[in-house]
Design a protein around this motif. Structure first.
Motif, mmCIF file in Angstrom:
data_model
loop_
_atom_site.group_PDB
_atom_site.id
_atom_site.type_symbol
_atom_site.label_atom_id
_atom_site.label_comp_id
_atom_site.label_asym_id
_atom_site.label_seq_id
_atom_site.Cartn_x
_atom_site.Cartn_y
_atom_site.Cartn_z
ATOM 1 N N SER A 9 -0.965 8.430 5.216
ATOM 2 C CA SER A 9 -2.213 8.831 5.887
ATOM 3 C C SER A 9 -2.938 9.901 5.084
ATOM 4 C CB SER A 9 -1.926 9.332 7.305
ATOM 5 O OG SER A 9 -1.269 10.582 7.320
ATOM 6 N N ALA A 68 0.829 -1.205 0.000
ATOM 7 C CA ALA A 68 0.000 0.000 0.000
ATOM 8 C C ALA A 68 0.865 1.257 0.000
ATOM 9 C CB ALA A 68 -0.934 -0.005 1.215
ATOM 10 N N HIS A 81 -4.905 5.618 10.057
ATOM 11 C CA HIS A 81 -6.042 6.124 9.299
ATOM 12 C C HIS A 81 -6.866 7.099 10.135
ATOM 13 C CE1 HIS A 81 -10.248 6.133 7.891
ATOM 14 N NE2 HIS A 81 -9.683 6.173 6.712
ATOM 15 N N ARG A 136 -5.345 1.436 -2.708
ATOM 16 C CA ARG A 136 -4.168 1.863 -1.967
ATOM 17 C C ARG A 136 -4.134 1.273 -0.561
ATOM 18 N NH1 ARG A 136 -5.926 7.307 -2.685
ATOM 19 N NH2 ARG A 136 -5.624 8.009 -4.806
ATOM 20 N N ARG A 137 -5.248 0.703 -0.132
ATOM 21 C CA ARG A 137 -5.345 0.285 1.263
ATOM 22 C C ARG A 137 -5.042 -1.201 1.405
ATOM 23 N NH1 ARG A 137 -10.924 3.558 2.702
ATOM 24 N NH2 ARG A 137 -9.992 5.617 2.738
ATOM 25 N N TRP A 184 -4.733 8.215 2.035
ATOM 26 C CA TRP A 184 -5.958 7.542 2.456
ATOM 27 C C TRP A 184 -7.119 8.519 2.678
ATOM 28 C CZ3 TRP A 184 -3.626 3.706 6.588
ATOM 29 C CH2 TRP A 184 -3.051 2.618 5.913
ATOM 30 N N VAL A 237 -9.035 4.642 -3.752
ATOM 31 C CA VAL A 237 -8.523 4.531 -2.388
ATOM 32 C C VAL A 237 -8.466 3.071 -1.962
ATOM 33 C CG1 VAL A 237 -8.996 5.110 0.007
ATOM 34 C CG2 VAL A 237 -9.302 6.839 -1.763
ATOM 35 N N GLU A 238 -9.458 2.284 -2.368
ATOM 36 C CA GLU A 238 -9.466 0.874 -1.988
ATOM 37 C C GLU A 238 -8.206 0.191 -2.485
ATOM 38 O OE1 GLU A 238 -12.079 -3.175 -2.768
ATOM 39 O OE2 GLU A 238 -13.023 -1.233 -3.000
ATOM 40 N N THR A 268 -8.744 -0.639 6.468
ATOM 41 C CA THR A 268 -7.936 0.549 6.702
ATOM 42 C C THR A 268 -8.400 1.301 7.933
ATOM 43 O OG1 THR A 268 -7.546 0.776 4.358
ATOM 44 C CG2 THR A 268 -7.120 2.688 5.679
#
Length: 386
Positions: free
Chosen positions: A313, A175, A343, A329-330, A316, A326-327, A337
């Motif tokens: 952070s 991530a 987070h 990247r998590r 996110w 975003v999903e 996350t």
């Protein structure tokens, strides 16, 4: 918000009874389940041991992960508890694994008791108590790192034996790498240029997951939310996604995440607390990593890791259309996350992290990082808070 039903709790208790009974060779009965909250859809329950054929603790803690979560999370956590439980008693960073069932994703752990959460200590108004808590946090990180240096081969062997075909990739590292790859485009979208040296430092920080000069075990999320102080000291309670990485990632993670509990503390005292935490950590790891006894080297490495966590952070928090979703990247399942201390849904926290990073970089003589952090924090302030 996920609601854990009584039937779900009862099912988790029955699963724990089954795995304990199998281990003991005769029935084990648990009673009086107490919901400890958990995170996301994870269920964490304390239960009294009502009937047992073995000499067993009076209460145990049961942790159960949903069957449809990323299986790598459970296997990482199980391997982490197995590894930590095999350490000498004085070196264990948290609870001991009693039993487990990978098929139903249940862990049975020793009960650390009620103790006091680190978040409550940090949010209190007693300055001396807060300072002691921060130093204890740093020392506990250092002791854990010092006790586990050289254990990576053993940990990987445990992980691969129990992974059932799942890979052993550090998903948080993945991530972070995706977030760093997106950095030039994302900073440009905010009207801030990403200097070459800062981009290089982000790449160096990403390498600390798979490499680095100071490799040791990490529970992964070493934020205050996952730490309990009891009669035996600081206890790390959550090993999900645990593994080996460069230890500077952990101390930097603690620095980035503890600021949210210190919003009531003035800037100068927060700086003093940061220095106290780092000094406490270094006092424990210096004998095994003498290079960290050099202020300049230690500060540069911690600042590099801190830059990465502050950036991650931020990523996110950005809108889905700012880059990859975003999903993507998590780590793990999309909802996981929100379980991380890193987070936050509060943009003020992220803006404050850049201000804290800038101030720390100034103290460290890292002018380019300080300037970048100041400019990016100001851009986020304009975008989110005005």
């Amino acid at each position: 918000m996920t609601v854990i039903t009584e039937s779900r709790i009862a099912g988790v208790v029955r699963a724990a009874e089954a795995v304990l009974s199998h281990r003991a060779g005769s029935p084990v009965t648990l009673a009086d389940p107490e919901d400890l909250g958990g995170s996301g859809r994870t269920v964490v329950v304390r239960a009294r041991v009502a009937v047992n054929p073995l000499s067993m603790d009076r209460t145990l803690v049961i942790k159960a992960l949903p069957a449809d979560e990323d299986p790598r999370a459970f296997h990482r956590e199980l391997a982490s508890y197995k590894y930590a439980t095999a350490l000498p008693t004085e070196s264990r960073p948290g609870p001991q694994l009693i039993a487990s069932d990978p098929d139903v994703r249940v862990l049975v752990l020793t009960d650390l008791g009620h103790g006091r959460s680190l978040t409550s200590l940090l949010s209190g108004t007693d300055v001396v108590e807060t300072s002691h808590a921060v130093s204890a946090w740093g020392q506990a990180l250092g002791r854990m790192h010092a006790a586990t240096v050289g254990g990576e081969i053993d940990f990987l062997a445990i992980l691969r034996r129990g992974a059932n075909g799942t890979d052993d990739v550090d998903v948080l590292g993945e991530a972070a790498a995706r977030a760093v790859e997106d950095a030039p485009a994302l900073t440009e979208s905010l009207g801030v240029e990403l200097p070459d040296d800062v981009a290089k430092r982000l790449m160096i920080a990403c390498g600390l997951f798979a490499d680095g000069d100071h490799r040791a075990f990490s529970p992964s999320d070493v934020g205050a939310e996952n730490i309990l102080l009891n009669d035996e000291g600081v206890q790390f309670m959550d090993y999900e996604w645990g593994g080996f990485r460069d230890a500077t990632l952990d101390i930097a993670y603690a620095l980035v995440t503890f600021g949210a509990q210190l919003s009531h503390v003035n800037v100068d005292h927060r700086a003093d607390l940061e220095i106290a935490m780092v000094d406490a950590w270094r006092s424990e790891v210096y004998p095994i990593w003498p290079g960290l006894g050099h202020d300049g080297e230690a500060t540069r490495k911690i600042t590099t890791a801190r830059l990465l966590w502050t950036w991650l952070s931020t990523v996110w928090m950005l809108p889905d259309d700012a880059a990859a979703t975003v999903e993507d990247r998590r780590p793990g399942h999309a909802g996981q996350t929100h379980d991380w201390a890193l987070h936050t849904n509060d943009p003020r926290v992220v803006v404050a992290r850049w201000a804290d990073l800038s101030a720390a970089a100034v103290r460290a003589g890292e002018a380019e990082i300080a300037e970048f952090a100041s400019r990016l924090g100001a851009a986020l302030q304009r975008t989110w808070l005005t």
